[in-house]
Write a protein that holds these residues in place. Structure first.
Motif, PDB file in Angstrom:
ATOM      1  N   ALA A 177       3.604 -15.643 -88.542  1.00 32.23           N
ATOM      2  CA  ALA A 177       4.941 -15.112 -88.240  1.00 32.23           C
ATOM      3  C   ALA A 177       6.030 -16.090 -88.652  1.00 32.23           C
ATOM      4  CB  ALA A 177       5.051 -14.792 -86.751  1.00 32.23           C
ATOM      5  N   ILE A 178       5.811 -17.363 -88.389  1.00 28.92           N
ATOM      6  CA  ILE A 178       6.826 -18.371 -88.703  1.00 28.92           C
ATOM      7  C   ILE A 178       7.029 -18.497 -90.211  1.00 28.92           C
ATOM      8  CG2 ILE A 178       7.312 -20.854 -88.613  1.00 28.92           C
ATOM      9  CD1 ILE A 178       5.832 -20.830 -85.863  1.00 28.92           C
ATOM     10  N   THR A 179       5.935 -18.531 -90.966  1.00 27.22           N
ATOM     11  CA  THR A 179       6.060 -18.703 -92.415  1.00 27.22           C
ATOM     12  C   THR A 179       6.540 -17.428 -93.106  1.00 27.22           C
ATOM     13  OG1 THR A 179       3.686 -18.238 -92.642  1.00 27.22           O
ATOM     14  CG2 THR A 179       4.360 -20.546 -92.586  1.00 27.22           C
ATOM     15  N   HIS A 180       6.329 -16.273 -92.483  1.00 33.01           N
ATOM     16  CA  HIS A 180       6.791 -15.003 -93.062  1.00 33.01           C
ATOM     17  C   HIS A 180       8.054 -14.498 -92.369  1.00 33.01           C
ATOM     18  CE1 HIS A 180       3.387 -14.244 -95.744  1.00 33.01           C
ATOM     19  NE2 HIS A 180       2.578 -14.652 -94.780  1.00 33.01           N
ATOM     20  N   ALA A 181       8.792 -15.393 -91.718  1.00 30.47           N
ATOM     21  CA  ALA A 181       9.945 -14.976 -90.916  1.00 30.47           C
ATOM     22  C   ALA A 181      10.980 -14.202 -91.715  1.00 30.47           C
ATOM     23  CB  ALA A 181      10.603 -16.194 -90.270  1.00 30.47           C
ATOM     24  N   GLY A 182      11.085 -14.479 -93.013  1.00 29.22           N
ATOM     25  CA  GLY A 182      12.079 -13.794 -93.830  1.00 29.22           C
ATOM     26  C   GLY A 182      11.523 -12.653 -94.656  1.00 29.22           C
ATOM     27  N   ASP A 183      10.254 -12.278 -94.430  1.00 31.39           N
ATOM     28  CA  ASP A 183       9.601 -11.248 -95.236  1.00 31.39           C
ATOM     29  C   ASP A 183       9.675  -9.876 -94.566  1.00 31.39           C
ATOM     30  OD1 ASP A 183       9.033 -13.289 -96.898  1.00 31.39           O
ATOM     31  OD2 ASP A 183       6.847 -13.111 -96.794  1.00 31.39           O
ATOM     32  N   PRO A 184       9.539  -8.802 -95.347  1.00 27.01           N
ATOM     33  CA  PRO A 184       9.568  -7.454 -94.767  1.00 27.01           C
ATOM     34  C   PRO A 184       8.425  -7.193 -93.789  1.00 27.01           C
ATOM     35  CG  PRO A 184       9.917  -7.368 -97.146  1.00 27.01           C
ATOM     36  CD  PRO A 184       9.516  -8.765 -96.826  1.00 27.01           C
ATOM     37  N   ASP A 185       7.308  -7.930 -93.920  1.00 33.08           N
ATOM     38  CA  ASP A 185       6.153  -7.700 -93.053  1.00 33.08           C
ATOM     39  C   ASP A 185       6.298  -8.326 -91.664  1.00 33.08           C
ATOM     40  OD1 ASP A 185       4.621  -6.391 -95.084  1.00 33.08           O
ATOM     41  OD2 ASP A 185       4.219  -8.334 -95.985  1.00 33.08           O
ATOM     42  N   ILE A 186       7.359  -9.041 -91.409  1.00 33.94           N
ATOM     43  CA  ILE A 186       7.458  -9.808 -90.186  1.00 33.94           C
ATOM     44  C   ILE A 186       7.381  -8.937 -88.938  1.00 33.94           C
ATOM     45  CG2 ILE A 186       9.978  -9.784 -90.351  1.00 33.94           C
ATOM     46  CD1 ILE A 186       7.678 -12.450 -88.703  1.00 33.94           C
ATOM     47  N   GLY A 187       7.957  -7.742 -88.972  1.00 38.19           N
ATOM     48  CA  GLY A 187       7.931  -6.874 -87.793  1.00 38.19           C
ATOM     49  C   GLY A 187       6.519  -6.505 -87.389  1.00 38.19           C
ATOM     50  N   ALA A 188       5.684  -6.190 -88.372  1.00 39.52           N
ATOM     51  CA  ALA A 188       4.304  -5.814 -88.080  1.00 39.52           C
ATOM     52  C   ALA A 188       3.512  -6.998 -87.536  1.00 39.52           C
ATOM     53  CB  ALA A 188       3.639  -5.264 -89.342  1.00 39.52           C
ATOM     54  N   ILE A 189       3.784  -8.192 -88.040  1.00 40.33           N
ATOM     55  CA  ILE A 189       3.102  -9.392 -87.539  1.00 40.33           C
ATOM     56  C   ILE A 189       3.483  -9.632 -86.078  1.00 40.33           C
ATOM     57  CG2 ILE A 189       2.812 -11.881 -87.819  1.00 40.33           C
ATOM     58  CD1 ILE A 189       3.525 -11.539 -90.777  1.00 40.33           C
ATOM     59  N   LEU A 190       4.765  -9.514 -85.771  1.00 40.04           N
ATOM     60  CA  LEU A 190       5.219  -9.756 -84.405  1.00 40.04           C
ATOM     61  C   LEU A 190       4.653  -8.726 -83.433  1.00 40.04           C
ATOM     62  CD1 LEU A 190       8.972 -10.673 -85.027  1.00 40.04           C
ATOM     63  CD2 LEU A 190       7.065 -12.225 -84.571  1.00 40.04           C
ATOM     64  N   LYS A 191       4.560  -7.489 -83.872  1.00 37.89           N
ATOM     65  CA  LYS A 191       3.994  -6.449 -83.015  1.00 37.89           C
ATOM     66  C   LYS A 191       2.521  -6.727 -82.743  1.00 37.89           C
ATOM     67  CE  LYS A 191       3.583  -2.761 -80.619  1.00 37.89           C
ATOM     68  NZ  LYS A 191       4.077  -2.800 -79.219  1.00 37.89           N
ATOM     69  N   ALA A 192       1.770  -7.135 -83.758  1.00 33.89           N
ATOM     70  CA  ALA A 192       0.360  -7.469 -83.560  1.00 33.89           C
ATOM     71  C   ALA A 192       0.208  -8.648 -82.609  1.00 33.89           C
ATOM     72  CB  ALA A 192      -0.296  -7.777 -84.910  1.00 33.89           C
ATOM     73  N   LEU A 193       1.088  -9.643 -82.753  1.00 32.59           N
ATOM     74  CA  LEU A 193       1.004 -10.825 -81.903  1.00 32.59           C
ATOM     75  C   LEU A 193       1.323 -10.485 -80.451  1.00 32.59           C
ATOM     76  CD1 LEU A 193       0.572 -13.841 -81.585  1.00 32.59           C
ATOM     77  CD2 LEU A 193       2.936 -14.206 -82.317  1.00 32.59           C
ATOM     78  N   SER A 194       2.365  -9.708 -80.222  1.00 30.93           N
ATOM     79  CA  SER A 194       2.720  -9.355 -78.843  1.00 30.93           C
ATOM     80  C   SER A 194       1.625  -8.521 -78.194  1.00 30.93           C
ATOM     81  CB  SER A 194       4.060  -8.602 -78.800  1.00 30.93           C
ATOM     82  OG  SER A 194       3.950  -7.321 -79.402  1.00 30.93           O
ATOM     83  N   ALA A 195       1.003  -7.636 -78.987  1.00 37.17           N
ATOM     84  CA  ALA A 195      -0.101  -6.835 -78.445  1.00 37.17           C
ATOM     85  C   ALA A 195      -1.286  -7.720 -78.087  1.00 37.17           C
ATOM     86  CB  ALA A 195      -0.516  -5.779 -79.464  1.00 37.17           C
ATOM     87  N   ALA A 196      -1.583  -8.716 -78.917  1.00 39.45           N
ATOM     88  CA  ALA A 196      -2.707  -9.607 -78.656  1.00 39.45           C
ATOM     89  C   ALA A 196      -2.456 -10.478 -77.431  1.00 39.45           C
ATOM     90  CB  ALA A 196      -2.966 -10.489 -79.879  1.00 39.45           C
ATOM     91  N   LEU A 197      -1.204 -10.853 -77.193  1.00 39.70           N
ATOM     92  CA  LEU A 197      -0.881 -11.739 -76.080  1.00 39.70           C
ATOM     93  C   LEU A 197      -1.023 -11.061 -74.718  1.00 39.70           C
ATOM     94  CD1 LEU A 197       2.206 -13.624 -77.557  1.00 39.70           C
ATOM     95  CD2 LEU A 197      -0.046 -14.591 -77.056  1.00 39.70           C
ATOM     96  N   LYS A 198      -1.101  -9.733 -74.704  1.00 36.92           N
ATOM     97  CA  LYS A 198      -1.267  -9.025 -73.435  1.00 36.92           C
ATOM     98  C   LYS A 198      -2.577  -9.390 -72.748  1.00 36.92           C
ATOM     99  CE  LYS A 198       1.242  -4.811 -74.797  1.00 36.92           C
ATOM    100  NZ  LYS A 198       1.100  -3.351 -75.011  1.00 36.92           N
ATOM    101  N   ASP A 199      -3.566  -9.782 -73.535  1.00 37.69           N
ATOM    102  CA  ASP A 199      -4.919  -9.968 -73.016  1.00 37.69           C
ATOM    103  C   ASP A 199      -5.281 -11.423 -72.759  1.00 37.69           C
ATOM    104  OD1 ASP A 199      -5.317  -7.187 -73.295  1.00 37.69           O
ATOM    105  OD2 ASP A 199      -5.859  -7.443 -75.405  1.00 37.69           O
ATOM    106  N   VAL A 200      -4.303 -12.328 -72.788  1.00 34.21           N
ATOM    107  CA  VAL A 200      -4.616 -13.746 -72.610  1.00 34.21           C
ATOM    108  C   VAL A 200      -3.863 -14.294 -71.405  1.00 34.21           C
ATOM    109  CG1 VAL A 200      -5.042 -14.031 -75.074  1.00 34.21           C
ATOM    110  CG2 VAL A 200      -2.777 -14.539 -74.153  1.00 34.21           C
ATOM    111  N   PRO A 201      -4.349 -15.376 -70.812  1.00 32.82           N
ATOM    112  CA  PRO A 201      -3.653 -15.965 -69.655  1.00 32.82           C
ATOM    113  C   PRO A 201      -2.254 -16.427 -70.016  1.00 32.82           C
ATOM    114  CG  PRO A 201      -5.885 -16.847 -69.871  1.00 32.82           C
ATOM    115  CD  PRO A 201      -5.611 -16.062 -71.123  1.00 32.82           C
ATOM    116  N   GLU A 202      -1.413 -16.463 -69.025  1.00 30.29           N
ATOM    117  CA  GLU A 202      -0.009 -16.810 -69.252  1.00 30.29           C
ATOM    118  C   GLU A 202       0.151 -18.207 -69.820  1.00 30.29           C
ATOM    119  OE1 GLU A 202       4.205 -16.857 -66.742  1.00 30.29           O
ATOM    120  OE2 GLU A 202       2.408 -15.931 -65.902  1.00 30.29           O
ATOM    121  N   ASP A 203      -0.678 -19.177 -69.351  1.00 29.28           N
ATOM    122  CA  ASP A 203      -0.524 -20.543 -69.842  1.00 29.28           C
ATOM    123  C   ASP A 203      -0.928 -20.677 -71.307  1.00 29.28           C
ATOM    124  OD1 ASP A 203      -3.193 -20.085 -69.241  1.00 29.28           O
ATOM    125  OD2 ASP A 203      -3.592 -22.162 -68.738  1.00 29.28           O
TER     126      ASP A 203
END
Length: 308
Positions: free
Chosen positions: A162-188
């Protein structure tokens, strides 16, 4: 104590300053005869302290291959002075620790990555002497991770994607995948990933998308970014009524994110689309439109099946 051979081996070049030019042919390369030669002071000690810091330095130990140092530099733009600094870092570290030293440069745009990856030598073309050629990570070679399962398998790699593709058109899809993945991990585990990603996006408009994904998908977390978003909602809520203000503040934030994503992707936002988005106060509907905005080919596509 410095030996006589040591002194002789280098002082002869002070005695006859053009000796090296004549010697070059015997060494297998051609050096043009110098117009002038100046003997410079040999003391390289700096009279005033000079602070030099590499961004991150790691020592990597291996059971079979020994140890190595990895210096990591973040490079936001081309800087002609940087290769000399990188040469200093690697030479200093090699000398200090007596370990093989590698340099990694992380970039966010292709032009800077291409520039950083070019070998730069301290000497003239026919006498390269010391050459610096970092390993470069950037949008040209980092994977675009858009599958939540793949994102969940390596959260740090996905954040770097996400950081390296921050200026690319694909960034939205990367962020959505990351937020979805973070739902299943501990807060820390999730907290530092959330913050690194936010920092890496900088002031780009897409940062608002990440803020809203965190607020909606990860609302149960108490990370700095989550709290910041909720604090903004609470502040607006005090002006318009606490409960209603929080809801309206979140709805307005989601609406702004939807419009930002559409505009960032180069899609035309008509007055009718803008009005419909801004006047919607249903969080579930806004979230559904935000997800669609990441991949829609026209602005109207975010409303697919809404009127059915």
């Amino acid at each position: 104590m410095v030996s006589s051979p040591h002194e002789a081996m280098h002082r002869i070049f002070q005695h006859d300053t053009r000796l090296f030019s004549r010697l070059s042919g015997l060494l297998g390369f051609s050096l043009p005869p110098p117009v002038d030669v100046t003997v410079l002071p040999t003391d390289l000690t700096e009279s005033a302290p000079v602070e030099r810091r590499v961004d991150t330095l790691l020592r990597l130990d291996s059971a079979h291959d020994g140890s190595l140092l990895l210096a990591i530099e973040a490079q936001g733009k081309k800087d002609p002075a940087k290769p000399a600094s990188w040469a200093y870092y690697t030479a200093y570290l090699w000398t200090k620790y007596r370990l093989p030293t590698a340099l990694l440069v992380v970039c966010q745009d292709r032009a800077t990555a291409e520039w950083a990856g070019r070998p730069v030598s301290s000497g003239p073309p026919h006498l390269p002497t010391l050459t610096v050629q970092p390993v470069v990570v950037g949008p040209h070679n980092m994977p675009v991770i858009t599958d939540p399962a793949e994102a969940g398998a390596d959260l740090a790699l996905t954040a770097l994607s996400a950081i390296t593709h921050a200026g690319d058109p694909d960034i939205g899809a990367i962020l959505k995948a990351l937020s979805a993945a973070l739902k299943d991990v501990p807060e820390d585990v999730a907290d530092p990933i959330i913050e690194f990603t936010a920092q890496g996006l900088g002031n780009r408009p897409v940062r608002e998308l990440w803020r809203n994904l965190v607020a909606v998908d990860l609302s149960f977390y108490t990370s700095y970014l989550s709290e910041e978003i909720r604090d903004e909602g609470r502040a607006q809520g005090r002006d318009e009524g606490r409960a209603q203000g929080r809801d309206e503040g979140r709805a307005q934030g989601s609406a702004d994110a939807i419009l930002t994503v559409l505009e960032q992707r180069g899609l035309t936002v008509t007055d009718a689309v803008r009005e419909r988005v801004e006047h919607c106060d249903d969080p579930d509907t806004l979230h559904r439109w935000l997800v669609r905005a990441i991949t829609a080919t026209t602005t109207e596509e975010i409303f697919t099946d809404e009127d059915a």
